[in-house]
Structure formats: structure tokens, C-alpha cells
Design a protein around this motif. Structure first.
Motif, PDB file in Angstrom:
ATOM      1  N   THR A 393     -23.738 -16.813   8.895  1.00 18.08           N
ATOM      2  CA  THR A 393     -22.651 -17.958   8.255  1.00 18.08           C
ATOM      3  C   THR A 393     -21.595 -18.066   9.842  1.00 18.08           C
ATOM      4  O   THR A 393     -20.837 -17.763  10.691  1.00 18.08           O
ATOM      5  N   PRO A 394     -22.081 -19.498   9.934  1.00 16.91           N
ATOM      6  CA  PRO A 394     -21.432 -19.362  11.863  1.00 16.91           C
ATOM      7  C   PRO A 394     -20.187 -20.444  11.111  1.00 16.91           C
ATOM      8  O   PRO A 394     -19.494 -20.362  10.278  1.00 16.91           O
ATOM      9  N   PRO A 395     -19.122 -20.021  12.367  1.00 20.26           N
ATOM     10  CA  PRO A 395     -19.457 -19.509  14.029  1.00 20.26           C
ATOM     11  C   PRO A 395     -19.329 -18.273  14.091  1.00 20.26           C
ATOM     12  O   PRO A 395     -19.892 -18.229  15.472  1.00 20.26           O
ATOM     13  N   MET A 396     -18.831 -16.904  13.627  1.00 23.99           N
ATOM     14  CA  MET A 396     -18.995 -15.764  13.433  1.00 23.99           C
ATOM     15  C   MET A 396     -20.646 -15.248  13.618  1.00 23.99           C
ATOM     16  O   MET A 396     -19.837 -13.854  12.151  1.00 23.99           O
ATOM     17  N   ALA A 397     -21.732 -15.707  12.925  1.00 21.32           N
ATOM     18  CA  ALA A 397     -22.738 -14.758  12.845  1.00 21.32           C
ATOM     19  C   ALA A 397     -23.354 -14.114  13.106  1.00 21.32           C
ATOM     20  O   ALA A 397     -23.580 -14.034  14.551  1.00 21.32           O
ATOM     21  N   MET A 398     -22.893 -12.558  13.089  1.00 21.28           N
ATOM     22  CA  MET A 398     -23.286 -11.228  14.253  1.00 21.28           C
ATOM     23  C   MET A 398     -24.380 -11.611  14.067  1.00 21.28           C
ATOM     24  O   MET A 398     -24.626 -11.438  15.858  1.00 21.28           O
ATOM     25  N   SER A 399     -25.011 -11.425  13.204  1.00 15.01           N
ATOM     26  CA  SER A 399     -26.643 -11.421  13.282  1.00 15.01           C
ATOM     27  C   SER A 399     -27.478 -12.544  14.435  1.00 15.01           C
ATOM     28  O   SER A 399     -27.994 -11.762  15.387  1.00 15.01           O
ATOM     29  N   ALA A 400     -26.935 -13.581  14.553  1.00 18.72           N
ATOM     30  CA  ALA A 400     -27.122 -14.223  15.267  1.00 18.72           C
ATOM     31  C   ALA A 400     -27.170 -14.232  16.982  1.00 18.72           C
ATOM     32  O   ALA A 400     -27.569 -14.567  17.177  1.00 18.72           O
ATOM     33  N   TYR A 401     -25.938 -13.681  16.818  1.00 24.12           N
ATOM     34  CA  TYR A 401     -25.562 -13.124  19.028  1.00 24.12           C
ATOM     35  C   TYR A 401     -26.251 -12.574  18.744  1.00 24.12           C
ATOM     36  O   TYR A 401     -26.639 -11.619  19.555  1.00 24.12           O
ATOM     37  N   TYR A 402     -26.377 -11.099  17.614  1.00 31.83           N
ATOM     38  CA  TYR A 402     -27.244 -10.356  18.242  1.00 31.83           C
ATOM     39  C   TYR A 402     -28.701 -10.028  18.979  1.00 31.83           C
ATOM     40  O   TYR A 402     -29.065 -10.400  19.429  1.00 31.83           O
TER      41      TYR A 402
END
Length: 451
Positions: A393-402
Motif C-alpha cells: 500500500t502506498p506511500p510506504m509500500a516496502m515491496s515497491a521500494y525494494y
């Protein structure tokens, strides 16, 4: 201020401090000791500034964590995962599954999801799975003209399955926090985990079939013709070893042949043997695996020390009673309480990691479960499902940042976020199905253990 108000104030300070980026475990210990000094202050016993029971409490909590039998399994499962990650098993597995599913719509995405599910089961480390699959499968899907958002969602969603499907580190931590049997938790989480993975695959195949532009089928010139015998041999040398390792570990736990710690030790040994067989075990890889295992295990253990100290002071001051009385005074139904709790956990997943949520905030809900007649095993599995969303879930979606950290520069973060959205709906659907059919969680524990 009354003591309960001071307890709530302490909780508010903690949330503000962690949002500023301070280390969570040391923040918990500092606040626990600071407010505990006030809570346990006794002028009659004060000869020096250290004559306060909060220091005894901190030492006792540290000893309790170090001697907790359930937590012994954490470093062993972590070591198994890190060894498997560095043994080049995953690249062989993805290549084989891609060939086996080549005639299925969205074959690469399906192969990536199955690989993620198996690898996530072996590691339970979201960052490791997303990063490795992002390096391995993501470029292959982009080269095959897959839509970047669609491919991103597949990698991010598949990588989070490890915190749900046993042997999950998250479930071990929940078991240590709640007192629920880890063996029964593993049994209860098995079918919901497979349900969510199945919904992911169903969505991928359905969307690729309805809109081939997002996942173009392989061209005939790209499809290498492989005999059935060779395909079976490839599966036997890539899929079977890892599957046997995982099933052996889980089977030993579920059927009572070994404790989770004993099974994890055998799994760690099995990971080493696989690395030797695949000729991927080097001194540098072994040293790195040990280092990462120690670092992650230390983080989990110090989180427990800090959170149990913090929670003890919070409860002693009356904060837990205050929150419990407030919730009970709302006069809501068990379903409304479940929905409220899951919404709070969903929101907490934006700024916090799953470990902090399980260790710090879930204990606030646990004393309320008997009042609403909710089984803590069912509650834990719902949380494990819910925490999939915290990585997506944005904005803190850690998978997306990885994934963004290792994706090609032209892939934008907003594209990755957009690709995660449909998989969020799959998580919500799986939670709704579990609400409506709780037998999905209870069937296997009842069958094996009579839960």
C-alpha cells in the motif's frame, strides 16, 4: 494526569518518535525505562538512582526472550532462507517453471508467482524475495514485452507471501506474543496462504487471457521444444529438492515429529546440503548468511525485550485497562471489533514493519479477544493476511521500494504502485472469504490436533 493518561501519553510519544525515524527497539526500551522509573518509583527503597524495580524488569525481560523456546526457531529458519537464497536454486526453479507453464496465459507471471511462493516459504524474508526475483524474473518479463506495472505487481505481491505461508517467521513471532501454539498456527495458516496464492495466480491468468497486451504470449520462435522426459528431469533437479526440503520441515512440525526449533535446524542443514549439491556453497556466502542471520535475529530479540518492557509499564500504569474499557464500552459486535482491529492494523502497516505491529500493538488487542469470543488463532491468521497489504500500500509500500531499488531506471515508482493495486483487492477478497468461511483456518488444526 492520572496513571492511565500517562500510559496513553507514553504510547503517543512512541508513535511520534518512530515516525521521526529513531530505532524502534531502543526507543521502546528508553521509553519503558523512563516511564517505568516513574511507575515503580518507591522513595522507601531509593538509596541510589538505580534502586528501582524497572531495572530488574528489564533484566528479567531480556532473560525471558533469550530463553524462549519458540524464538529459538527464528535464527534457524532465517539461516535456511539465506543459504537457499545464495545457492542459485531460485534461478533454476524459475527457468524450469517458466518452461513448464509456457502454454498458460501469462506464463512468466505464473512461474514468477509460484517461484515467489516457494522461495518465500523457504525464507520468510520479504526484502530478499522481492530483490532476488526482481533481479531474476522482472527483466525477463520486461524483455518479453510484459506491461511494467503488471510485472511489478506480480513480483511485489508474490514476495510478500512468505509472512503468511508456513514456516513463517511472522507466525513464530505472533505465537511468542500471544501464547498460541505455533504448530496449530502453521496448520491454520496453510490453507489461507494457498488461497491467497491461488487468487493471485487466478487474477494473473484471467487478466492475461482477457488482455494479452499486459502479458503477451511467447512467440513460437521463443518457445524451445522440450521433451516430456527432459522437462521432468529439470523439475526433478530444480523444483523437487526445494519442495521436498520445505515439505519435510513443515511435515515434521505439523505431524508432531519434531518441534519447530528441531525442524528448523534440520531445514538449515538441508539448505546447506542443497548448496553443496548445487556447488554454490562458498566461504563468502556462508559467512554472509551467518552475518545476516545474526543481525536479523538480534533485531527481533531486542524488539521483544523493548516491547515487553514497554508493554509491562503500559499495563502497570493502567493503559491497557483504559483501552479495554473503552472498546468494551462501545458495545460493538465481534464482527465490528474484527473489522475495527484490522483497519487499525492496516493503517499501522503504512509507517511500521510487521514485526513492530505484532510485538507492540497486537498485544493491546489480545486481552479483548475473550470478551468478543474470538479465537486468537483465527485472529492471528487474519493479521497475517492483513499485513500483506502493509508491503503493497502506498506511500510506504516496502515491496515497491525494494523493487524500485533494483528495477531499470525507466520503471517509475508510480508504475509499481499501480501494479500492486489489483493484488491488494485479492488480499481483501481473501480476508472476506476467511470471514465468511472461518473453517478454512480451523479445518486442518481440527483434523490434526482436534483444535
Amino acid at each position: 494526569m492520572t496513571d492511565p493518561q500517562i500510559a496513553v501519553f507514553m504510547l503517543g510519544i512512541f508513535i511520534c518518535i518512530i515516525l521521526l525515524g529513531f530505532p524502534i527497539c531502543f526507543t521502546l526500551m528508553a521509553l519503558g525505562v523512563g516511564f517505568g522509573y516513574y511507575a515503580y518509583y518507591d522513595p522507601a527503597r531509593m538509596h541510589t538512582i538505580f534502586d528501582n524495580r524497572i531495572f530488574d524488569l528489564l533484566v528479567n525481560q531480556t532473560y525471558s526472550v533469550m530463553s524462549n523456546d519458540v524464538l529459538t526457531a527464528v535464527p534457524l529458519f532465517l539461516f535456511m532462507g539465506y543459504i537457499v537464497e545464495r545457492a542459485n536454486i531460485v534461478s533454476r526453479l524459475f527457468s524450469t517453471l517458466q518452461i513448464a507453464a509456457r502454454r498458460v496465459p501469462g506464463s512468466m507471471a505464473v512461474a514468477a508467482l509460484v517461484t515467489c511462493a516457494l522461495f518465500a516459504t523457504a525464507t520468510g524474508i520479504v526484502g530478499a524475495v522481492v530483490t532476488l526475483m526482481g533481479l531474476l524474473a522482472f527483466p525477463a518479463m520486461l524483455k518479453a514485452r510484459y506491461d511494467a506495472s503488471f510485472a511489478s505487481g506480480v513480483i511485489c505481491a508474490g514476495g510478500t507471501l512468505g509472512i503468511l505461508i508456513p514456516p513463517s517467521i511472522m507466525l513464530i513471532v505472533y505465537a511468542a506474543t500471544s501464547g498460541v501454539s505455533i504448530v496449530q498456527l502453521y496448520a491454520g495458516a496453510m490453507l489461507p496462504g494457498l488461497l491467497l496464492a491461488g487468487l493471485y495466480i487466478l487474477y494473473v491468468v484471467g487478466r492475461a487471457w482477457l488482455n494479452p497486451k499486459v502479458a503477451p504470449p511467447l512467440r513460437k520462435e521463443d518457445m524451445e521444444e522440450i521433451s516430456t522426459g527432459r522437462l521432468l528431469l529439470m523439475l526433478a533437479t530444480s523444483f523437487a529438492p526445494l519442495a521436498v526440503l520445505i515439505l519435510s520441515v513443515l511435515g515434521a512440525i505439523l505431524f508432531g515429529l519434531a518441534t519447530p526449533s528441531e525442524a528448523a535446524a534440520v531445514g538449515a542443514l538441508g539448505g546447506l546440503i542443497l548448496a553443496v549439491v548445487y556447488r554454490a556453497l562458498t566461504w563468502d556466502r556462508l559467512r554472509e548468511s551467518v552475518y545476516l542471520t545474526v543481525r536479523t535475529s538480534a533485531m527481533v530479540c531486542w524488539l521483544f525485550v523493548g516491547s515487553w518492557t514497554f508493554a509491562s509499564v503500559f499495563s502497570y500504569l493502567g493503559g491497557e485497562q483504559l483501552i479495554g474499557d473503552f472498546v468494551r464500552g462501545l458495545d460493538i459486535s465481534p464482527l465490528a471489533f474484527l473489522i475495527m482491529a484490522q483497519i487499525i492494523i492496516f493503517l499501522l502497516g503504512w509507517p511500521l514493519e510487521w514485526s513492530e505491529i505484532i510485538i507492540i500493538f497486537v498485544p493491546i488487542f489480545l486481552p479483548l479477544l475473550p470478551h468478543f469470543g474470538i479465537d486468537p488463532l483465527f485472529f492471528g491468521i487474519l493479521i497475517a493476511l492483513n499485513l500483506q497489504t502493509s508491503f503493497l500500500t502506498p506511500p510506504m509500500a516496502m515491496s515497491a521500494y525494494y523493487l524500485k531499488g533494483i528495477a531499470p531506471p525507466e520503471v517509475q515508482l508510480v508504475q509499481i504502485f499501480r501494479g500492486c493495486m489489483p493484488f491488494l483487492f485479492m488480499v481483501v477478497i481473501s480476508m472476506a472469504i476467511l470471514y465468511l468461511f472461518p473453517g478454512i483456518a480451523f479445518w486442518l488444526p481440527a483434523l490434526v490436533y482436534g483444535h
